[in-house]
Structure formats: structure tokens, C-alpha cells
Design an enzyme around this catalytic site. Structure first.
Site, PDB file in Angstrom:
ATOM      1  N   ASP A  80      -1.600  -0.519   6.204  1.00 49.04           N
ATOM      2  CA  ASP A  80      -1.761   0.012   7.564  1.00 49.04           C
ATOM      3  C   ASP A  80      -3.144   0.574   7.857  1.00 49.04           C
ATOM      4  O   ASP A  80      -3.448   0.905   8.996  1.00 49.04           O
ATOM      5  CB  ASP A  80      -0.727   1.121   7.812  1.00 49.04           C
ATOM      6  CG  ASP A  80      -1.123   2.424   7.143  1.00 49.04           C
ATOM      7  OD1 ASP A  80      -1.590   2.360   5.990  1.00 49.04           O
ATOM      8  OD2 ASP A  80      -0.975   3.493   7.766  1.00 49.04           O
TER       9      ASP A  80
ATOM     10  N   ASP B  61       0.869  -1.165   0.000  1.00 51.29           N
ATOM     11  CA  ASP B  61       0.000   0.000   0.000  1.00 51.29           C
ATOM     12  C   ASP B  61       0.914   1.225   0.000  1.00 51.29           C
ATOM     13  O   ASP B  61       2.074   1.149   0.390  1.00 51.29           O
ATOM     14  CB  ASP B  61      -0.882  -0.012   1.249  1.00 51.29           C
ATOM     15  CG  ASP B  61      -1.663   1.274   1.409  1.00 51.29           C
ATOM     16  OD1 ASP B  61      -2.374   1.644   0.469  1.00 51.29           O
ATOM     17  OD2 ASP B  61      -1.536   1.913   2.469  1.00 51.29           O
TER      18      ASP B  61
END
Length: 776
Positions: free
Chosen positions: A666, A463
Site C-alpha cells: 500500500d 507487505d
């Protein structure tokens, strides 16, 4: 990892199970647990002596299962995490067990020395007639069985009665066979049987030596976890209402109370700084080398170290809810979860003792009725031996003079040389060491199955925001128009934005605070969604506008070619641009960007050099994602932008066709992909849902932990394969030799004492091989 798997983790408890000695014990405990109707699954760790139990429904009771385990010779109790002092108590119990084994070993060794002196008397090398007699050696063997060997015999016979044979059962059968055959030969000499009184003494001596060394090595496998437990102090300095300081045990602390921390103190609970400033060392929890700055409003985790000055903390989380307690709980559960590679060893261990007992019986019958008739010369290889004519004998090349004597010797050797313990220890020792060492560095694997999966990953998806970048926009540049200065523009923009929660506004405010610019009071302000904010501040004439360049321009602000050219140059950097204007004049632009993590370049290059296929997924706009991808060496085919959580999930499932996939993220939007990936990895600074969905959590902000954690998993799997190869190979080679396979061709016999020594060394070697992982 599926949502079902996440739910199972939440419905699990850890049991402390005593009395386990080998892989067969593990199988017996697992069988009892898995047969319980309310238990979905159970995983038992021989090294840590724990069982991780997963319930079908939450809030189930295990009292009846604990009673059953205890009645079967495996005393059990539920692990209590309310205080880390429980771990210290367990450490004390381990030391007590080690001391008991040491005491048994000293007694057995003394008996072994006296038995050896008897052979010196027989050889007329010393004059002490009493200890050279058979009755004396019979008494010596009896004392050995009733003294240091009693616990082994009790456990072994109880397991045999319950039809759950263990390694103790094999040793007990070997020792008692030698002892009772010798008693019969001593009382009725006419039977012509040899006497084996020295064998029980030597067998128990070598077995107890192995048990002591193995227990000592096992204790060392858990040192990493014990070091974590010691990070939490036993006491804290409580601040009373009259500001008096009183030292109390941390178990007595309650949420909302205030505690004082002096320089050099460990933080006992999770808390919020309400007074004072200091530097805090969190390296023991996250592996971060640089301390963090503690000031009012900053949350601090338990186990971290106050470095500089006195601070006051408000207690937020206590007991099992603290950061250090959760880490320890997660690591202990991880150590109890088996790696799939252990499956074959478990299946073999489950039937191992039955097979060995049968093989020993067949060995006895073969050499008694068949072998000595086919090869009669095996009885003439040596006619010396305490077993028959009471002379000195060589335990490495020991033979018997009669068929039944030879049969006894070989069958006892088969029983004793077999090592189900090595099979049971092969995987859990490595998982225990690897997960403990990883936890010390801030890498939390959630099971042995996760360590194995991490070693097989070939593709990694990153990500962008909060993973490859720090996740907090910062002012990285500025362009001023005409006579304006940066600080003036910064003061006006930060003052107008001071009540905004927008990330770009926070970046401007943070930059003003960094430069210690005092903000002015806002007299009025209006927010225009998706555009910006306009308002006035005290003691300044004119309307201040802060927002997108397009909006500022549309508001009639003076605009010319110079401004347009600088705007276009700024746009090429793929950064967010915030324009600031006073009345109808443009003051300039702020360039704001989410900074790349300092170690992102090193981490990405390490992973590429090891052959991983890398991809970058993000929900951000194309320019920002492509710019970051270019910096980190991603090709355009490896980059996806403006992705919804469902888009990430769909693309991940497509990549699975090319191999096993790890996803590292996250945020909340990463949770579905983290759960669906073969290996979900969460950054420790991310959201709680991301950490719950992940298989591996990297505490702190160190992205370089990812390649290092994957490398550790690869090393751990290599150690497991080495251990399993040794455990299977040892038994496949040692059992035929003990059964006399080399006797006709070379005259070599593996005596029972030597067999016991080899069995002990086999278990010890597996544990020490696992411990060598620490130095990697």
C-alpha cells in the site's frame, strides 16, 4: 508490470465503435488502429463495442483514424468522461438498438409464419391458393430482403467489397445465392434449378432471432457497470452566498462551492465535510459493510450514501476526476484489454470468413460435379421438397432432387452455419462480466490480461504495515507506576505531544480523544530527535517527559527493579513502548502497536488452503515483523524484515524462479515491487503511486477481498476456456455436417434454416455461459 506499461496506460483513450458483429469485425478494426503510425497498441472488445488505444506519445489526435473506421462501416467516437450522464446516454442507445432488433424480428417472424402457411396450403391442410404459389413466395422473399434483412445485406456486401468479410458477409452470400438462384429458376424453368424462396425468409428470421437474443444478453453483461454509473445523481443542492439552496445539475458545479446533503441523498461529487455529522454508506464503492463516520475534515467519495443527517460538503473533485468516474473509466479500460488466451481465437477469426467462403465454394463444386456421381443414391433419399416440386418438406432431413439443387443447399448451409461470432465473444463476454462484478465488490482489475494472470499466481508476498495491519499505530496497553492513573498519564502525554506529527504521538492523542480527555495548553516544549519530547503545561509544576524508556532513564528519572521487570515484560510483546515521566518520577508506559486487520487471519488461511505459497516482507524491525508473522502462521523462512525498497525488489525477482508472484502492498516503498511483480495488488486505502503501479486495486480495507478476487479470476478463466472450447468445437463439427459429410452414410442433410438457427444458438450459448459467472 513494467514502468513502460504504466506509462502506456496513462497515454490511452477509449473509443466507442459501432457496426461490429463478429470476431472478423474485431480483427478489421484492430488492423486499422494498429497500422496508424502514432498508435502503439489497440485492443477491441466486441461485447462493449469499445477500442482501447495506446499512443506512443501523449496528446495525439485520432480524428483521421476515426474517419477511416467510419468509412469502413465502423462509426466511432472518443469516449467522454466529463459526465457520467454519457454512460446513461450509451445505455439509452443500447436500448434503442435492442428495440430496432426487436422490430426487425417481429417483421421477419410474421413473414416466416406466412411462408409456413404456404406449405400448409400445398399440403391441402388449409384453403388459401394465393399463398401457395411460387410468385407469392418470391414476393415474400423480396420483401424480407428489402425489409428486415436490408441492414445485414448492406453491411455484408460493404465488408466484402472492402475485402474485410464478416459474419454479415457469410449470411448475405447464403441468402442472396438462394434468392437469385430461385429467381432464375422461376423466370427460366428450363434451367432445371430448384426454387429456394422460403430459405431467405427462414434464414433471416432465425438470424434476426439470434441477433435479438444475443443483443439482449450482451446488454445484461454490462449491468454491473451501469449500476455503478447510476450511483451518481444528476443534480445537487448548491448553497448560495445568502444561504439559499438551489438545485442544479452536477455538471455546473465548480471546485470550492458548497452543497447540502440530506439524509438519504447520494453524494454527487468528491468533497470535504465542513459542517455536520452523519454516517456514510460506501458499500457500493468498496464493498465495506460498515458505514464510515462523517464529520468536519473527512473526505467523502462520490456515489456514497448519506444515511443519517444533513451535512454540508465543499466540492473538491468534479467530472472525470471523481472517485466513481475513475472507477468506471478503469473498469471500461479493463474490459477493453484482452486476455492473452484470446490470441488463438483472434487469429482464427481474422481468416475465418475467407476460409468458410472457400469451403462453401468447394462444397458446391464437389457435390455438383463429383459427390452425386460417387453416391447417386443421395439424390433419392427424398424427392419431396419445396425446393423442387413444391410440397411440404422437413427442414431437419431435407434433400434435393438434382445435383445442382443439392449443391446449392449444402453450400448455403456451410455459409450460414459458420459462427465467427462465437469466437469473437468467447473471451470478452467473460471479461466484461467478471470485471463488472468485481467492480461492484470493490475489486478493480486493470484488464483481461490481469484477470488471466491472477488465475495463474502461485506465490503471494505481503507487505506488513498498512496491508496485514491497519497502518495506524494505536495504544493497545498501559502500565502505571505507583498512584498514577491511566487518564492522568494520558492527559499529560497527549497535551505535550499535541503538536507532534510522529505516528506514536498521534496514537496517544487519538486515545485521549477517544476517551474525551481535554488537552491542556503547552507553555514550552523541546523535541529530542529519536528520543522524545520534554515540556511544561499551564497550571502544573514540573517538567513532563514523553519518549523512549532508554532516554527517560538516562535523564535521571527514578528507576528500580519493578520498573525494569515490567519494561522487559513489555519488550517481549514486540510493541513500541513510550514512557511518561513528571519531574524525576516515572508515571508509566504506553504500549503502542499497529493492529492486525480483523480479516487478515481468515484471508491468510483461505489462501493457504488453496495452495498458495505466502511470504511476508517488511521494512520494520525484526521483533515486530516476527511477532506478526508468528500470529499469522508464517515460518521464519517466509519472513523478511528491515528491507529497503530495493531489497524487496531483489528478493521478489529471486522468488520468480519458483513461479508467478503476486505482491500486495500500500505504500510508496512498495511501488517498485508492485510494478515488478507478475501481479501487483494495492490496498485502496494506500498511496496513489501504489495504486498506479498495481494491476489489481482492492478498494476499502477488506483484505478478504484478495482470496475472493483471485477465486473470481480462476472462475472467469474456466468460463473462457469453456467458451473457447465450445466456439472451436461447434465450428469443427457443424461445418463438415453442413457440407454433407453425413449424407452418404445416413442421408442426413443440415438445411440452411436449421443451420441459421444453430449458428444463432452458438453465439447465444457463449454469452449466457459468461452471464452464469454472476451467480458464483
Amino acid at each position: 508490470m513494467s514502468n513502460k506499461k504504466i506509462a502506456q496506460r496513462k497515454n490511452s483513450i477509449l473509443l466507442d465503435v459501432d457496426g461490429m458483429k463478429c470476431g472478423s469485425c474485431v480483427q478489421a478494426v484492430e488492423k486499422i488502429l494498429k497500422n496508424h503510425p502514432s498508435i502503439n497498441n489497440a485492443s477491441v472488445n466486441l461485447v462493449t463495442k469499445t477500442a482501447l488505444v495506446e499512443f506512443k506519445e501523449p496528446n495525439n489526435s485520432l480524428s483521421d483514424v476515426i474517419k477511416t473506421l467510419t468509412s469502413k462501416g465502423f462509426p466511432s467516437q472518443e469516449r467522454d468522461y466529463q459526465s457520467i450522464s454519457n454512460n446513461i446516454e450509451l445505455d439509452t442507445n443500447e436500448n434503442q438498438n435492442l428495440w430496432n432488433k426487436w422490430r426487425q424480428l417481429i417483421i421477419a417472424t410474421s413473414l416466416l409464419i406466412v411462408s409456413g402457411m404456404g406449405h400448409l396450403v400445398e399440403g391441402q391442410q388449409i384453403a388459401f391458393p394465393l399463398i401457395g404459389t411460387l410468385p407469392f413466395h418470391a414476393a415474400l422473399a423480396t420483401f424480407a430482403l428489402l425489409g428486415p434483412g436490408q441492414s445485414i445485406l448492406k453491411a455484408g456486401l460493404k465488408s466484402a467489397i472492402l475485402f474485410a468479410p464478416t459474419m454479415d458477409t457469410l449470411v448475405s452470400l447464403g441468402v442472396l445465392s438462394a434468392y437469385f438462384a430461385s429467381i432464375i429458376a422461376l423466370i427460366w424453368p428450363k434451367v432445371g434449378w430448384p426454387c429456394f424462396f422460403n430459405e431467405p425468409v427462414m434464414l433471416l428470421g432465425f438470424v434476426l432471432l439470434g441477433r435479438f437474443l444475443e443483443e439482449r444478453a450482451r446488454v445484461n453483461t454490462g449491468t454491473a457497470l451501469k449500476e455503478l454509473a447510476k450511483l451518481q445523481p444528476d443534480t445537487a443542492n448548491l448553497i448560495l452566498e445568502n444561504n439559499e439552496i438551489r438545485e442544479i445539475r452536477i455538471g455546473a458545479l465548480r471546485q470550492g462551492e458548497k452543497i447540502q446533503l440530506l439524509a438519504g441523498d447520494r453524494i454527487p461529487v468528491d468533497g470535504l465535510v465542513i459542517k455536520g455529522n452523519s454516517a456514510i454508506d460506501i458499500s457500493s464503492l468498496t464493498g465495506e459493510s460498515l458505514p464510515i463516520e462523517a464529520s468536519p475534515g473527512v473526505e467523502l467519495p462520490s456515489g456514497s450514501l448519506n444515511l443519517e443527517s444533513t451535512i454540508t460538503l465543499e466540492v473538491q473533485k468534479i467530472g472525470s476526476e471523481t472517485a466513481i468516474a475513475k472507477i468506471i473509466s478503469m473498469v471500461e479500460e479493463a474490459q477493453a484489454r484482452k486476455a492473452p488466451i484470446q490470441g488463438l481465437a483472434d487469429k482464427v477469426a481474422g481468416i475465418f470468413c475467407y476460409g468458410v467462403t472457400t469451403f462453401a465454394l468447394l462444397t458446391f463444386l464437389f457435390w455438383w460435379k463429383i459427390g452425386t456421381k460417387i453416391w447417386p443414391e443421395v439424390l433419392e433419399v427424398s424427392n419431396q421438397g419445396f425446393m423442387q416440386s413444391h410440397h411440404l418438406h422437413d427442414h431437419f432431413m431435407n434433400t434435393a432432387q438434382t445435383p445442382i439443387g443439392l449443391s446449392f443447399q449444402l453450400s448455403i448451409a456451410v455459409l450460414v452455419v459458420a459462427c465467427p461470432c462465437a469466437l469473437g465473444l468467447a473471451t470478452p463476454t467473460v471479461i466484461t462480466v467478471a470485471s463488472g462484478e468485481a467492480a461492484k465488490r470493490g475489486w478493480l482489475f486493470k484488464g483481461g490480461d490481469v484477470i488471466e494472470m491472477a488465475s495463474k499466481i502461485s506465490q503471494i508476498i505481503f507487505d506488513k504495515t498498512g496491508t496485514l495491519t491497519i497502518g495506524r499505530p494505536l495504544v493497545v496497553g498501559c502500565w502505571e507506576y505507583q498512584e498514577s492513573t491511566r487518564n492522568v498519564m494520558l492527559r499529560l502525554a497527549a497535551s505535550i505531544e499535541q503538536d507532534s506529527r510522529h505516528p506514536l504521538a498521534q496514537a496517544i492523542i487519538q486515545e485521549a480523544n477517544k476517551k474525551e480527555i481535554k488537552l491542556q495548553k503547552v507553555s514550552s516544549s523541546t523535541t529530542y530527535a529519536g528520543k522524545g519530547i520534554a515540556g511544561k503545561i499551564d497550571n502544573l509544576e514540573g517538567l513532563i517527559r514523553v519518549g523512549t524508556p532508554e532516554w527517560i532513564k538516562s535523564e535521571g528519572i527514578e528507576w528500580n527493579a519493578i520498573i525494569e521487570n515490567n519494561l522487559n515484560l513489555s519488550k517481549r510483546k514486540a510493541q513500541s513502548i513510550v514512557a511518561v515521566a513528571l519531574e524525576n518520577k516515572l508515571l508509566g508506559f504506553f504500549l503502542i502497536d499497529d493492529q492486525v486487520r480483523k480479516d487478515a487471519f481468515v484471508s491468510i488461511n483461505k489462501l493457504r488452503s488453496r495452495g498458495f505459497s505466502l511470504s511476508l516482507f517488511s521494512g520494520d524491525r525484526d521483533a515486530a515483523v516476527l511477532s506478526l508473522g508468528e500470529k499469522l502462521g508464517f515460518s521464519e523462512e517466509q519472513i523478511e524484515w528491515q528491507m529497503l525498497p530495493s531489497d524487496k525488489l531483489n528478493k521478489l525477482n529471486l522468488l520468480k524462479n519458483n513461479g508467478l508472484v503476486a505482491m500486495i502492498g500500500d505504500g510508496i516503498n512498495d511501488a517498485p515491487a508492485l510494478a515488478a511483480a507478475d501481479l501487483g495488488v494495492a490496498i485502496g486505502t494506500g498511496t496513489q503511486i501504489a495504486q498506479d503501479s498495481a494491476d489489481l486495486v482492492l478498494l476499502g480495507e477488506n483484505l478478504e477481498a484478495l482470496p475472493n478476487a483471485l477465486q473470481l479470476s480462476t472462475q472467469a478463466m474456466l468460463k473462457i476456456k469453456q467458451n473457447l472450447a465450445w466456439a472451436f468445437g461447434y465450428n469443427l463439427i457443424a461445418l463438415p455436417i453442413a457440407a454433407g459429410s453425413l449424407l452418404p452414410s445416413s442421408g442426413l442433410i443440415l438445411s440452411p434454416p436449421l443451420a441459421a438457427l444453430l449458428m444463432a444458438l452458438s453465439s447465444i450459448s457463449v454469452v449466457f455461459n459468461a452471464l452464469s459467472l454472476k451467480s458464483k
